[in-house]
Design a protein around this motif. Sequence first.
Motif, PDB file in Angstrom:
ATOM      1  N   TYR A  76      -7.855   1.991  -0.069  1.00  0.00           N
ATOM      2  CA  TYR A  76      -7.811   2.567  -1.427  1.00  0.00           C
ATOM      3  C   TYR A  76      -6.500   2.216  -2.142  1.00  0.00           C
ATOM      4  O   TYR A  76      -6.503   1.754  -3.281  1.00  0.00           O
ATOM      5  CB  TYR A  76      -7.996   4.092  -1.384  1.00  0.00           C
ATOM      6  CG  TYR A  76      -8.016   4.664  -2.775  1.00  0.00           C
ATOM      7  CD1 TYR A  76      -9.198   4.665  -3.514  1.00  0.00           C
ATOM      8  CD2 TYR A  76      -6.856   5.141  -3.392  1.00  0.00           C
ATOM      9  CE1 TYR A  76      -9.216   5.143  -4.827  1.00  0.00           C
ATOM     10  CE2 TYR A  76      -6.865   5.615  -4.692  1.00  0.00           C
ATOM     11  CZ  TYR A  76      -8.053   5.613  -5.399  1.00  0.00           C
ATOM     12  OH  TYR A  76      -8.058   6.063  -6.686  1.00  0.00           O
ATOM     13  N   ARG A  85       2.024   7.547  -6.470  1.00  0.00           N
ATOM     14  CA  ARG A  85       1.089   8.640  -6.764  1.00  0.00           C
ATOM     15  C   ARG A  85       1.412   9.901  -5.969  1.00  0.00           C
ATOM     16  O   ARG A  85       0.533  10.717  -5.718  1.00  0.00           O
ATOM     17  CB  ARG A  85      -0.331   8.191  -6.461  1.00  0.00           C
ATOM     18  CG  ARG A  85      -0.801   7.116  -7.425  1.00  0.00           C
ATOM     19  CD  ARG A  85      -2.157   6.595  -7.005  1.00  0.00           C
ATOM     20  NE  ARG A  85      -2.579   5.496  -7.824  1.00  0.00           N
ATOM     21  CZ  ARG A  85      -2.205   4.233  -7.641  1.00  0.00           C
ATOM     22  NH1 ARG A  85      -1.369   3.921  -6.682  1.00  0.00           N
ATOM     23  NH2 ARG A  85      -2.655   3.287  -8.427  1.00  0.00           N
ATOM     24  N   TYR A  90       0.840  -1.206   0.000  1.00  0.00           N
ATOM     25  CA  TYR A  90       0.000   0.000   0.000  1.00  0.00           C
ATOM     26  C   TYR A  90       0.872   1.252   0.000  1.00  0.00           C
ATOM     27  O   TYR A  90       0.580   2.225  -0.689  1.00  0.00           O
ATOM     28  CB  TYR A  90      -1.007  -0.018   1.182  1.00  0.00           C
ATOM     29  CG  TYR A  90      -0.794   1.065   2.200  1.00  0.00           C
ATOM     30  CD1 TYR A  90      -1.275   2.364   1.994  1.00  0.00           C
ATOM     31  CD2 TYR A  90      -0.070   0.815   3.366  1.00  0.00           C
ATOM     32  CE1 TYR A  90      -1.044   3.358   2.931  1.00  0.00           C
ATOM     33  CE2 TYR A  90       0.158   1.808   4.291  1.00  0.00           C
ATOM     34  CZ  TYR A  90      -0.326   3.080   4.071  1.00  0.00           C
ATOM     35  OH  TYR A  90      -0.083   4.085   4.979  1.00  0.00           O
ATOM     36  N   ARG A 104      -5.681  -1.374  -3.386  1.00  0.00           N
ATOM     37  CA  ARG A 104      -6.508  -1.827  -4.517  1.00  0.00           C
ATOM     38  C   ARG A 104      -6.206  -1.080  -5.807  1.00  0.00           C
ATOM     39  O   ARG A 104      -6.575  -1.548  -6.877  1.00  0.00           O
ATOM     40  CB  ARG A 104      -7.986  -1.600  -4.204  1.00  0.00           C
ATOM     41  CG  ARG A 104      -8.525  -2.487  -3.120  1.00  0.00           C
ATOM     42  CD  ARG A 104      -9.938  -2.040  -2.814  1.00  0.00           C
ATOM     43  NE  ARG A 104     -10.746  -3.138  -2.333  1.00  0.00           N
ATOM     44  CZ  ARG A 104     -12.010  -2.978  -1.954  1.00  0.00           C
ATOM     45  NH1 ARG A 104     -12.577  -1.810  -2.006  1.00  0.00           N
ATOM     46  NH2 ARG A 104     -12.683  -3.998  -1.511  1.00  0.00           N
ATOM     47  N   ASN A 105      -5.653   0.109  -5.719  1.00  0.00           N
ATOM     48  CA  ASN A 105      -5.520   0.959  -6.917  1.00  0.00           C
ATOM     49  C   ASN A 105      -4.068   1.242  -7.252  1.00  0.00           C
ATOM     50  O   ASN A 105      -3.218   1.211  -6.434  1.00  0.00           O
ATOM     51  CB  ASN A 105      -6.252   2.281  -6.696  1.00  0.00           C
ATOM     52  CG  ASN A 105      -7.748   2.027  -6.533  1.00  0.00           C
ATOM     53  OD1 ASN A 105      -8.412   1.677  -7.482  1.00  0.00           O
ATOM     54  ND2 ASN A 105      -8.246   2.165  -5.315  1.00  0.00           N
ATOM     55  N   ALA A 124      -8.948  10.493  -7.545  1.00  0.00           N
ATOM     56  CA  ALA A 124     -10.097   9.731  -7.053  1.00  0.00           C
ATOM     57  C   ALA A 124     -10.106   9.638  -5.524  1.00  0.00           C
ATOM     58  O   ALA A 124     -11.149   9.438  -4.920  1.00  0.00           O
ATOM     59  CB  ALA A 124     -10.110   8.334  -7.671  1.00  0.00           C
ATOM     60  N   ASP A 172      -3.465  11.116  -6.937  1.00  0.00           N
ATOM     61  CA  ASP A 172      -4.614  10.338  -7.400  1.00  0.00           C
ATOM     62  C   ASP A 172      -5.889  11.127  -7.092  1.00  0.00           C
ATOM     63  O   ASP A 172      -6.287  11.245  -5.936  1.00  0.00           O
ATOM     64  CB  ASP A 172      -4.642   8.970  -6.713  1.00  0.00           C
ATOM     65  CG  ASP A 172      -5.695   8.041  -7.294  1.00  0.00           C
ATOM     66  OD1 ASP A 172      -6.792   8.530  -7.648  1.00  0.00           O
ATOM     67  OD2 ASP A 172      -5.426   6.833  -7.387  1.00  0.00           O
ATOM     68  N   SER A 210       2.302   1.828  -3.438  1.00  0.00           N
ATOM     69  CA  SER A 210       1.256   2.365  -4.310  1.00  0.00           C
ATOM     70  C   SER A 210       1.030   3.857  -4.047  1.00  0.00           C
ATOM     71  O   SER A 210       0.918   4.657  -4.982  1.00  0.00           O
ATOM     72  CB  SER A 210      -0.040   1.573  -4.080  1.00  0.00           C
ATOM     73  OG  SER A 210      -1.114   2.156  -4.759  1.00  0.00           O
TER      74      SER A 210
END
Length: 168
Positions: free
Chosen positions: A164, A81, A74, A167-168, A121, A119, A77
Amino acid sequence: MREPETPDAASDYLAPTQIDILLTNFTTAVQTLNVVNYERSFSGPQYRFVPDPTSAGTAASLFANWSVSEERDYLTSLRRRSSASPQNQLTLSGRRDQFFTADSAEVSALYQLRIVQTDTAFKATLLEGNIRLLVRRRNNEWKIAGWRDQRTSTALSWTDLKKYFIRN
């Protein structure tokens, strides 16, 4: 596959011979998104993260076997970003340490984590809640053996961030 460590990555890390040093290493790794030092804050196969139940929601199964590798993934990830020089800020307040033995304790504190990432979103910039860390000392070094997240307001919690970005 691991990213090669930058030459100065280790300079932020001190041997966590005291709980305070462990928390400083952890805070610095979160703020700088230093995946290597972040991972070093946790203890191996027994480590477990217990999410805030409200934040986990329908994704509770995502956290069922959450271990150090998910912590690493995580954060990696999130790092992808974020800008090259992250500007995250983690503040722990109202800290209480409860010792079970000389080599194990629970550290409880309120946290505020300000994140700056790209990110669009994921809109939250301030996460807050209560962090409860089970810490253990082995070979004279303190490590995080367990982490329980708890929401304290309507703001998103650290569980939401992990959910979040894993998963992304």
